[in-house]
Scaffold this active site. Structure first.
Site: not given
Ligand SMILES: [Zn+2]
Lengths: 360, 612
Positions: B325-327
């Protein structure tokens, strides 16, 4: 003093020494089998009492004491005892403090009775009267003993047969008997087999195939063979027998005493004991042949046959030559009655041996 | 000796003497037979019977070797041994009617009914292949006392004291420490030559499996004489067992326990690293299973319950790969800055979506973020910004950077079962799907979606490198190996794998974005903000089902909900701890994962530990 010493004059020293050797072997063996326990001490006590009995039987005037009246009276008394045992369904006559196995003494009575009958007969063949007399006297003993102790009953029967043989059983009788036994076995075999009690059948089956019955009868055979075999030439040493020490041998004090001995003393010790039995029996037969007094020679013959069958059946069973039977080995097996009866018998032989050159 | 009979003149005597001579011959014959058989048994077959006698009465007993201990960095026990009483039966003695009688007595003592005990015994006996049969374990002390008191009536019954594996943290450290269970029949066949017996334990997962060879001791042996009833009479010889080697870890068992409890009934993982040298402080996956249960084994129902649990208690989620995801936007940002495809101050307008050709890619905030620069994009996690940047960087550069940051391969921890994750690129697409790479896929990878997969451990390793100045350390957790006498056999330290392909200035910007994401006004990771210590972090919300419209996770069925991520470090000025929180099907990273990090870091910096 002189008189007393004279009383021992002429006794068979070889019989006495062989007996002494077997007693020492028996004491050592009990010491090992019972690990110095109570049975060892009791056996020593029996040996001591037996020595007294031996002395008595050596010194008594057997021709007077073993009179037909006395023997027959004792015989009737014995039958009564045996009857009581059959009714009570036990092998042991329990008295306060000790229990007696009358079947051991029954053998002595059978020997004395048979000897009396044979010595009183006329001629040297087995006439009908002698056969009938022997059979009629032996039959109640054999049956009554067999009812509580089949193996001892078998012993009595073998002694009876031995007397028939020495009495001069005609050859054709032997042939006829053998053939008829063979025919009966063939025709009735399965039926008779069915009549046998399960434990009796198991005994034969175990003899034929011990591994298949490794838990019951076969267990005893296998363990006895292992004990004897692992003795090797020199044995594992006194009190070092693995089978005995670790309780793998059942009945190690009584029926399998010889296995304990063979394991600990090896082929050297075991063959010595077997040779001692052989010479003992051989010497007693020798005395029977030499003695010129007919009652004495039949008595000796009876004693020799008793020892012979006991040794043969016991050791033969342990060495897996015969099915295992519960018969004590003279002097090596624990048991008061057996010790007393056997030592009395030796005393009788020694007594007779004193007279081997004397005529009445 | 010869037969010398007295010759007498009487003719009657001759007949009797002849009979006696014949009988004597018969006696000689019989005794010769006895002696021959005796000779055969003792001399010829002697060695055979002696061997039989020894086989029968000598027995080798193997003495269990206690496994080595596993300690945390404070010296607290993570795995050790406690004495346990086990009931063994000798199948040579417990059989037939006598065996039934013994089993009946045992059933009474154990409070079990006889048929079921017997059935259990028969099944166990089949498995034990002639060895002693294990009938019951973990006996109570009073049961032991009752059996010992009736020892005489229970031939062939033996109670053995065995070292039993003991895990003070229980299920909290289940996935890290692993567990041991009894060897199965197939393994026994394979390992019997190495001295394994049917009642031995094998390390199955985690450290127990990884360090099986070190932890396992060497079994001792005792040669004993056993009597006909199976009782040991004498010890003939003995070879003492050797205790296994012990391991000192960098793991902190308090962190481990607190982190596990933070997850409560969630399914997820937490990884704690010291960014200064890559040492692992905690590796947690939830839910766990009480490792002691494996010692006894499970009933069919228990096992079914565990294996069909949708939260997968047997899976170690810290080393499994998920969409990051956004990590992952940090990697995209790093590549963009390094390749200078965008200036950090360059603003991009987010209307809530990004259009590539005919396809529309949505920002998680449907009404858009307006104008965002790099720092702001990290703070608010604007998807539109990273779609654009990803498009500019391209998949070739992006995958190259992802690999340089440690993705797509095991971290080097050496943990059994660790996944590599996946960094997709053109070659991979062609190889697996036989079709060329599509430009839109690059956009998905740029925000940590698409085919991209990473493990929580990989993210921790990566974040540690970002905040420690670019040093990519292999995570490690074994500090020392020592023998039972305390002698240190091996010692380990940090292992530098390489450096991030990033200029310090780039890293400074990324950290600035991470701090903003927690402390900024619109930061997505505000839930992890602390008063006294500056925390930096990045949320992640990994979609697992593609949907046209973004629906709030809470409204979806559990298995369709997003995975929630939060990666954090602190203190921002001098980072000493990196934390990765992953909540499977947890929903939004900011609301499901960040608060857990906040709670933990608060306790960490205030030094006040409460495990609830
Ligand atoms: Zn946006």
């Amino acid at each position: 003093m002189v008189f007393k010493l004279k009383k021992f004059g002429g006794i068979s020293w070889s019989v006495l020494l062989l007996t002494f050797f077997l007693l020492i072997a028996g004491a050592l063996n009990q010491a090992s089998a019972s690990m110095g326990g109570i049975l060892f001490k009791k056996q020593l006590l029996w040996f001591t009492l037996g020595a007294g009995l031996l002395l008595f039987f050596t010194l008594m005037d057997y021709q007077k004491i073993l009179s037909p009246k006395l023997i027959f009276g004792g015989y009737i008394l014995l039958l009564n005892f045996l009857l009581i045992l059959v009714i009570r369904h036990t092998r042991w006559l329990r008295l306060p403090g000790l229990s007696i196995q009358p079947s051991e003494f029954a053998k002595l009575f059978l020997i004395c009775l048979s000897a009396l009958i044979l010595y009183r007969r006329e001629g040297e063949g087995l006439d009908g009267k002698t056969f009938l007399g022997l059979s009629l006297l032996a039959f109640p003993l054999v049956v009554l003993v067999a009812l509580t102790d089949l193996d001892q009953g078998g012993m009595l029967f073998l002694i009876y047969l031995s007397f028939l043989v020495v009495a001069g059983l005609p050859r054709r009788w032997v042939v006829v008997t053998m053939v008829s036994i063979g025919v009966i076995a063939l025709l009735m075999g399965p039926y008779l087999w069915g009549l046998l009690k399960p434990y009796q059948r198991a005994r034969v089956e175990a003899f034929l195939n011990p591994e298949a019955f490794a838990l019951d009868r076969g267990y005893q055979i296998i363990q006895a063979l292992i004990a004897v075999g692992s003795g090797g030439l020199k044995g594992l040493g006194f009190k070092e027998g693995l089978s005995s020490r670790l309780n793998y041998l059942p009945e190690k004090h009584t029926d399998l005493a010889f296995a304990v001995w063979a394991e600990e003393w090896g082929f050297i010790g075991a063959s010595l004991v077997i040779l001692a039995y052989f010479f003992l029996i051989y010497q007693i037969l020798n005395i029977a042949a030499r003695v010129r007094e007919p009652l004495g020679r039949y008595l000796c013959y009876g004693v020799a046959s008793m020892f012979f069958w006991e040794v043969f059946i016991n050791i033969g069973g342990i060495l897996h030559l015969l099915p295992v039977a519960s018969v004590p080995l003279p002097f090596l097996s624990y048991g008061g009655s057996s010790v007393l009866a056997n030592m009395a018998a030796i005393g009788l032989v020694l007594n007779i041996s004193r007279r081997r050159y004397s005529f009445r | 000796m010869s037969l010398r009979y007295q010759r007498v003149p009487d003719p009657d005597r001759d007949i009797l003497e002849r009979r006696l001579r014949l009988i004597s011959l018969f006696v000689i014959f019989v005794f010769a037979g006895l002696l021959l058989k005796l000779f055969f048994l003792q001399i010829i077959k002697g060695p055979y019977y002696r061997e039989l006698a020894q086989k029968r009465s000598l027995r080798v007993i193997s003495l269990p070797a206690p496994r080595g201990n596993i300690y945390d960095r404070r010296g607290l026990l993570l795995a050790g041994n406690t004495p346990s009483f086990a009931l063994f039966l000798d199948p040579r003695l417990v059989k037939g009617k006598k065996g039934d009688a013994i089993l009946q007595r045992l059933a009474q003592i154990l409070g079990e009914d006889f048929p079921s005990l017997k059935q259990r015994y028969l099944i166990a006996r089949r498995k034990s292949a002639g060895n002693q049969v294990l009938l019951a374990e973990d006996l109570d002390r009073d049961v032991v006392a009752r059996i010992e008191a009736r020892r005489y009536f229970l031939p062939g019954v033996e109670i053995k004291v065995e070292p039993r594996r003991f895990y003070p943290l229980g299920e909290a450290a289940f996935h890290l420490v692993g567990y041991v269970s009894r060897i199965n029949a197939k393994e026994l066949q394979r390992l019997a030559s190495q001295g394994f017996g049917p009642d031995d334990f094998l390390g199955r997962s985690g450290l127990e499996a990884q360090f099986e060879r070190l932890l396992r001791g060497k079994k001792g042996r005792r040669l004993v004489e056993v009597d006909a009833l199976g009782r040991i009479r004498r010890v003939v010889a003995e070879e003492p067992p050797q205790i296994g080697k012990s391991i000192l870890l960098t793991i902190d068992s308090i962190f481990e326990k607190v982190a596990y409890n933070l997850l409560e009934d969630r399914s997820g993982a937490i990884v704690l690293l010291d960014p200064r040298d890559g040492r692992l402080l905690a590796l947690v996956s939830a839910p766990g299973v009480d490792p002691h249960r494996f010692l006894k084994g499970f009933s069919f129902e228990e096992w079914k319950k565990i294996t069909t649990d949708i939260k997968h208690p047997l899976l170690n989620k810290a080393i499994l790969a998920y969409h990051p995801g956004s990590t992952f936007k940090l990697v995209t940002a790093m590549a963009a800055l390094e390749k200078r495809v965008i200036s950090p101050t360059k603003e991009i307008f987010c209307p809530g979506f990004y259009r590539l050709g005919r396809r529309v890619f949505r920002c998680w905030r449907s009404w858009g973020h307006g104008k965002v620069d790099l720092i702001k994009a990290i703070e608010v996690s604007c998807d539109t910004y990273f779609y654009r940047v990803g498009e500019l960087v391209g998949i070739d550069t992006l995958s190259q950077f992802a690999r340089a940051c440690g993705f797509g391969r095991p971290t080097g921890l050496g943990f059994p079962g660790e996944k590599s994750g996946l960094v997709p690129d053109r070659a991979w697409k062609l190889r697996v799907f036989k079709v060329p790479w599509q430009k839109g896929e690059t956009l998905n990878v740029a925000i940590g979606q698409g085919a991209l997969m990473a493990t929580p451990l990989q993210l921790a390793k990566f974040l540690a490198a970002v905040v420690n100045g670019g040093h990519l350390y292999k995570p490690w957790y074994v500090y020392q190996v020592f023998d039972p006498y305390g002698e240190i056999l091996e010692e380990y330290g940090p292992k530098l794998e390489g450096n991030l392909p990033a200029h310090p200035n780039t890293l400074r910007l990324l950290k600035k974005g991470l701090v903003a994401a927690v402390n900024g006004k619109e930061g997505t990771g505000k839930a992890a903000k602390l008063e006294k210590v500056t925390v930096g972090g990045k949320t992640g919300t990994a979609q697992i089902v593609g949907m046209k419209k973004r629906i709030k996770s809470e409204k979806l069925p559990y298995l369709k909900r997003d995975h929630a991520w939060f990666i954090a470090y602190a203190p921002a000025s001098k980072p000493e701890i990196v934390m990765v929180v992953f909540v499977e099907h947890g929903g939004h990273g900011g609301s499901a994962a960040a608060p857990l990090a906040g709670k933990f870091l608060k306790m960490y910096f205030e030094g006040r530990w409460s495990s609830s």
